[in-house]
Scaffold this motif. Structure first.
Motif, PDB file in Angstrom:
ATOM      1  N   ILE A  31       0.849  -0.991   0.092  1.00 17.54           N
ATOM      2  CA  ILE A  31       0.000  -0.078  -0.106  1.00 17.54           C
ATOM      3  C   ILE A  31       0.975   1.376  -0.086  1.00 17.54           C
ATOM      4  O   ILE A  31       0.583   2.217  -0.763  1.00 17.54           O
ATOM      5  N   SER A  32       2.032   1.148   0.519  1.00 13.62           N
ATOM      6  CA  SER A  32       2.735   2.371   0.761  1.00 13.62           C
ATOM      7  C   SER A  32       3.314   2.738  -0.586  1.00 13.62           C
ATOM      8  O   SER A  32       3.482   3.919  -1.139  1.00 13.62           O
ATOM      9  N   ASP A  33       3.765   1.914  -1.369  1.00 12.89           N
ATOM     10  CA  ASP A  33       3.880   1.895  -2.711  1.00 12.89           C
ATOM     11  C   ASP A  33       3.301   2.433  -3.520  1.00 12.89           C
ATOM     12  O   ASP A  33       3.289   3.372  -4.408  1.00 12.89           O
ATOM     13  N   PHE A  34       1.685   1.815  -3.414  1.00 14.84           N
ATOM     14  CA  PHE A  34       0.598   2.402  -4.044  1.00 14.84           C
ATOM     15  C   PHE A  34       0.400   3.623  -3.963  1.00 14.84           C
ATOM     16  O   PHE A  34       0.105   4.612  -4.766  1.00 14.84           O
ATOM     17  N   GLN A  35       0.781   4.234  -2.828  1.00 21.40           N
ATOM     18  CA  GLN A  35       0.201   5.625  -2.310  1.00 21.40           C
ATOM     19  C   GLN A  35       1.337   6.491  -2.982  1.00 21.40           C
ATOM     20  O   GLN A  35       1.181   7.742  -3.362  1.00 21.40           O
ATOM     21  N   GLU A  41       0.550   9.314  -5.812  1.00 19.97           N
ATOM     22  CA  GLU A  41       0.680  10.869  -5.475  1.00 19.97           C
ATOM     23  C   GLU A  41       1.616  11.367  -6.562  1.00 19.97           C
ATOM     24  O   GLU A  41       1.450  12.538  -6.933  1.00 19.97           O
ATOM     25  N   ALA A  42       2.483  10.424  -7.252  1.00 18.43           N
ATOM     26  CA  ALA A  42       3.429  10.887  -8.409  1.00 18.43           C
ATOM     27  C   ALA A  42       2.645  11.154  -9.500  1.00 18.43           C
ATOM     28  O   ALA A  42       2.721  12.013 -10.306  1.00 18.43           O
ATOM     29  N   VAL A  43       1.537  10.417  -9.832  1.00 17.66           N
ATOM     30  CA  VAL A  43       0.658  10.282 -11.063  1.00 17.66           C
ATOM     31  C   VAL A  43      -0.238  11.436 -10.925  1.00 17.66           C
ATOM     32  O   VAL A  43      -0.489  12.275 -11.868  1.00 17.66           O
ATOM     33  N   PHE A  44      -0.961  11.811  -9.860  1.00 15.01           N
ATOM     34  CA  PHE A  44      -1.886  12.740  -9.648  1.00 15.01           C
ATOM     35  C   PHE A  44      -1.438  14.051  -9.245  1.00 15.01           C
ATOM     36  O   PHE A  44      -2.425  15.263  -8.994  1.00 15.01           O
ATOM     37  N   GLY A  45      -0.290  14.107  -8.469  1.00 12.57           N
ATOM     38  CA  GLY A  45       0.121  15.231  -7.710  1.00 12.57           C
ATOM     39  C   GLY A  45      -0.764  15.791  -6.666  1.00 12.57           C
ATOM     40  O   GLY A  45      -0.984  16.953  -6.486  1.00 12.57           O
ATOM     41  N   LYS A  46      -1.135  14.793  -5.939  1.00 15.35           N
ATOM     42  CA  LYS A  46      -2.226  15.109  -4.716  1.00 15.35           C
ATOM     43  C   LYS A  46      -1.918  14.119  -3.797  1.00 15.35           C
ATOM     44  O   LYS A  46      -1.450  13.083  -3.887  1.00 15.35           O
ATOM     45  N   GLU A  47      -2.322  14.440  -2.462  1.00 21.52           N
ATOM     46  CA  GLU A  47      -2.068  13.700  -1.368  1.00 21.52           C
ATOM     47  C   GLU A  47      -2.864  12.368  -1.321  1.00 21.52           C
ATOM     48  O   GLU A  47      -4.249  12.659  -1.716  1.00 21.52           O
ATOM     49  N   TYR A  48      -2.517  11.112  -1.063  1.00 21.14           N
ATOM     50  CA  TYR A  48      -3.460  10.097  -1.105  1.00 21.14           C
ATOM     51  C   TYR A  48      -3.423   9.064   0.044  1.00 21.14           C
ATOM     52  O   TYR A  48      -3.821   7.798   0.300  1.00 21.14           O
ATOM     53  N   SER A  49      -3.238   9.548   1.139  1.00 21.39           N
ATOM     54  CA  SER A  49      -3.281   8.919   2.675  1.00 21.39           C
ATOM     55  C   SER A  49      -4.743   8.375   2.998  1.00 21.39           C
ATOM     56  O   SER A  49      -4.813   7.097   3.333  1.00 21.39           O
ATOM     57  N   ARG A  50      -5.693   9.310   2.736  1.00 20.11           N
ATOM     58  CA  ARG A  50      -7.082   8.808   2.882  1.00 20.11           C
ATOM     59  C   ARG A  50      -7.212   7.342   2.209  1.00 20.11           C
ATOM     60  O   ARG A  50      -7.804   6.304   2.574  1.00 20.11           O
ATOM     61  N   THR A  51      -7.130   7.507   0.680  1.00 17.04           N
ATOM     62  CA  THR A  51      -7.341   6.329  -0.121  1.00 17.04           C
ATOM     63  C   THR A  51      -6.483   5.141   0.582  1.00 17.04           C
ATOM     64  O   THR A  51      -7.130   4.112   0.484  1.00 17.04           O
ATOM     65  N   ALA A  52      -5.163   5.624   0.775  1.00 15.95           N
ATOM     66  CA  ALA A  52      -4.512   4.379   1.331  1.00 15.95           C
ATOM     67  C   ALA A  52      -4.919   3.544   2.522  1.00 15.95           C
ATOM     68  O   ALA A  52      -4.947   2.405   2.767  1.00 15.95           O
ATOM     69  N   ALA A  53      -5.326   4.421   3.415  1.00 18.75           N
ATOM     70  CA  ALA A  53      -6.152   4.005   4.713  1.00 18.75           C
ATOM     71  C   ALA A  53      -7.318   3.229   4.605  1.00 18.75           C
ATOM     72  O   ALA A  53      -7.378   2.042   4.995  1.00 18.75           O
ATOM     73  N   GLU A  54      -7.968   3.625   3.286  1.00 10.91           N
ATOM     74  CA  GLU A  54      -9.429   2.890   2.943  1.00 10.91           C
ATOM     75  C   GLU A  54      -8.885   1.699   2.441  1.00 10.91           C
ATOM     76  O   GLU A  54      -9.553   0.505   3.026  1.00 10.91           O
ATOM     77  N   LEU A  55      -7.943   1.530   1.535  1.00 11.15           N
ATOM     78  CA  LEU A  55      -7.427   0.081   1.016  1.00 11.15           C
ATOM     79  C   LEU A  55      -6.929  -0.710   2.069  1.00 11.15           C
ATOM     80  O   LEU A  55      -7.115  -2.075   1.999  1.00 11.15           O
ATOM     81  N   GLU A  56      -6.025  -0.148   3.041  1.00  6.00           N
ATOM     82  CA  GLU A  56      -5.641  -0.830   4.209  1.00  6.00           C
ATOM     83  C   GLU A  56      -6.728  -1.409   5.065  1.00  6.00           C
ATOM     84  O   GLU A  56      -6.708  -2.861   5.450  1.00  6.00           O
ATOM     85  N   GLN A  57      -7.820  -0.647   5.170  1.00  6.02           N
ATOM     86  CA  GLN A  57      -9.008  -1.274   6.196  1.00  6.02           C
ATOM     87  C   GLN A  57      -9.829  -2.232   5.426  1.00  6.02           C
ATOM     88  O   GLN A  57      -9.980  -3.512   5.880  1.00  6.02           O
ATOM     89  N   ALA A  58      -9.719  -2.385   3.994  1.00  5.63           N
ATOM     90  CA  ALA A  58     -10.280  -3.502   3.288  1.00  5.63           C
ATOM     91  C   ALA A  58      -9.749  -4.609   3.285  1.00  5.63           C
ATOM     92  O   ALA A  58     -10.269  -5.672   3.497  1.00  5.63           O
ATOM     93  N   LEU A  59      -8.416  -4.505   3.074  1.00  6.93           N
ATOM     94  CA  LEU A  59      -7.422  -5.656   3.297  1.00  6.93           C
ATOM     95  C   LEU A  59      -7.447  -6.486   4.601  1.00  6.93           C
ATOM     96  O   LEU A  59      -7.564  -7.446   4.650  1.00  6.93           O
ATOM     97  N   ASP A  60      -7.538  -5.615   5.508  1.00 15.27           N
ATOM     98  CA  ASP A  60      -7.630  -6.172   7.066  1.00 15.27           C
ATOM     99  C   ASP A  60      -8.931  -7.079   7.364  1.00 15.27           C
ATOM    100  O   ASP A  60      -8.876  -7.859   8.243  1.00 15.27           O
ATOM    101  N   ALA A  61     -10.052  -6.381   6.629  1.00  7.50           N
ATOM    102  CA  ALA A  61     -11.229  -7.009   6.817  1.00  7.50           C
ATOM    103  C   ALA A  61     -11.370  -8.163   6.033  1.00  7.50           C
ATOM    104  O   ALA A  61     -12.624  -8.833   5.824  1.00  7.50           O
ATOM    105  N   GLY A  62     -10.528  -8.269   5.010  1.00  5.17           N
ATOM    106  CA  GLY A  62     -10.631  -9.193   3.890  1.00  5.17           C
ATOM    107  C   GLY A  62     -11.999  -8.883   2.902  1.00  5.17           C
ATOM    108  O   GLY A  62     -12.690 -10.035   2.211  1.00  5.17           O
ATOM    109  N   ALA A  63     -12.183  -7.959   2.714  1.00  2.00           N
ATOM    110  CA  ALA A  63     -13.138  -7.259   2.000  1.00  2.00           C
ATOM    111  C   ALA A  63     -12.596  -7.457   0.384  1.00  2.00           C
ATOM    112  O   ALA A  63     -11.645  -6.661   0.225  1.00  2.00           O
ATOM    113  N   THR A  64     -13.629  -7.208  -0.407  1.00  2.13           N
ATOM    114  CA  THR A  64     -13.374  -7.047  -1.927  1.00  2.13           C
ATOM    115  C   THR A  64     -13.971  -5.957  -2.636  1.00  2.13           C
ATOM    116  O   THR A  64     -14.034  -5.826  -3.609  1.00  2.13           O
ATOM    117  N   ASN A  65     -14.753  -5.181  -1.613  1.00  2.75           N
ATOM    118  CA  ASN A  65     -15.561  -3.883  -2.288  1.00  2.75           C
ATOM    119  C   ASN A  65     -14.645  -2.855  -2.611  1.00  2.75           C
ATOM    120  O   ASN A  65     -15.098  -1.954  -3.623  1.00  2.75           O
TER     121      ASN A  65
END
Length: 288
Positions: A188-192, A196-220
């Motif tokens: 996830i840190s590599d994704f973030q 951020e390099a692609v879009f030029g903006k901060e991506y911590s919230r999205t990274a946190a959401e992906l991390e939560q989904a992984l921890d929960a075993g979710a696919t949404n």
């Protein structure tokens, strides 16, 4: 369909017109009726069933697809999202910082009152919000009415839909880019950093959401990284829901030096395959 573009409306910076009603002053009986999750699910699946029967007669029936999308915008709460389904609008929120009106059902008799109710509601919360305005929304001068109240107009987008039953052959072209789904928190840190390099903006919230989904075993909510000869080149995300007909493609982009090598096509193809496996009938994307 490209002609169904929508306009993103930003927060209103100043006070409402005099006489604006508070959001809580809507008719309680009507509000409770439209707030029933069970009823909303029935509305959505009724629209899906109508589409299934019609699809046998006409592929990619635009009217039927829009009906399904409209009902989902009204009633379907995605994972981590809170919605208030009111008689004339649906409010959506994720946490305390992200608020929007995604659905409206207005007419000339109620439009000004309902707009003022939303402004007052979010002012009481001291929260900014956006109002997603679709080309089919009524009344026809809704955008002008919002602008007069201080809303800022964002970029016009096109809502694009692809029927997955048409197959993935158009996407299966040879490319240097290999796309993989994020399956480990360490990715996830590599994704973030890449996003951020692609879009030029901060991506911590999205990274946190992906991390939560992984921890929960979710696919949404799934994240993807594309590499070219082992070097990170592109990113993308996929949203699905078991009650939705759509797989939403979001956050797709490629570093400039890797563009023109099929990375974005490969990213769409990977997410399309997963969306189909997860039960989506359509791909959906908002495009500038």
């Amino acid at each position: 369909s490209p002609q169904d573009g929508r306009v993103r409306i930003g927060p209103r910076p100043t006070g409402p017109p005099r006489g604006a009603q508070r959001a809580g002053e809507t008719n309680p009986s009507r509000s409770s009726r439209f707030s029933s999750p069970t009823r909303c699910r029935r509305l959505i699946w009724s629209a899906v069933e109508n589409w299934v029967s019609r699809s046998k007669l006409e592929s990619m029936d635009q009217g039927a697809i829009l009906k399904v999308l409209r009902e989902e915008n009204r009633c379907l709460a995605w994972s981590g999202e809170h919605i208030d389904v009111l008689p004339h609008v649906t409010r959506r929120a994720v946490g305390e910082k992200w608020h929007r009106v995604l659905f409206s059902d207005l007419n000339g008799a109620n439009v000004d009152r309902v707009i003022d109710e939303q402004i007052e509601h979010y002012r009481a919360k001291n929260a900014e919000f956006e109002w997603k305005l679709f080309a089919y929304d009524q009344p026809s001068d809704l955008q002008d009415r919002l602008v007069k109240r201080g809303f800022e107009i964002g970029a016009r987008e096109a809502v694009l839909v692809y029927d997955l039953e048409e197959g993935l052959e158009p996407l299966n072209l040879s490319t240097d880019c290999l796309v993989g789904q994020i399956t480990d928190r360490r990715q996830i840190s590599d994704f973030q950093a890449l996003a951020e390099a692609v879009f030029g903006k901060e991506y911590s919230r999205t990274a946190a959401e992906l991390e939560q989904a992984l921890d929960a075993g979710a696919t949404n909510h799934l994240g993807y990284v594309g590499t070219v000869y082992g070097e990170p080149a592109s990113v993308g995300r996929l949203y699905t829901d078991p009650h939705s007909a759509f797989g939403g493609l979001y956050g797709g982009g490629t570093l400039e030096r890797f563009r023109g090598r099929g990375c974005y096509r490969a990213m769409v193809a990977a997410r399309a395959r997963d969306a189909s496996v997860l039960g989506a009938r359509y791909l959906l994307v908002d495009a500038f």
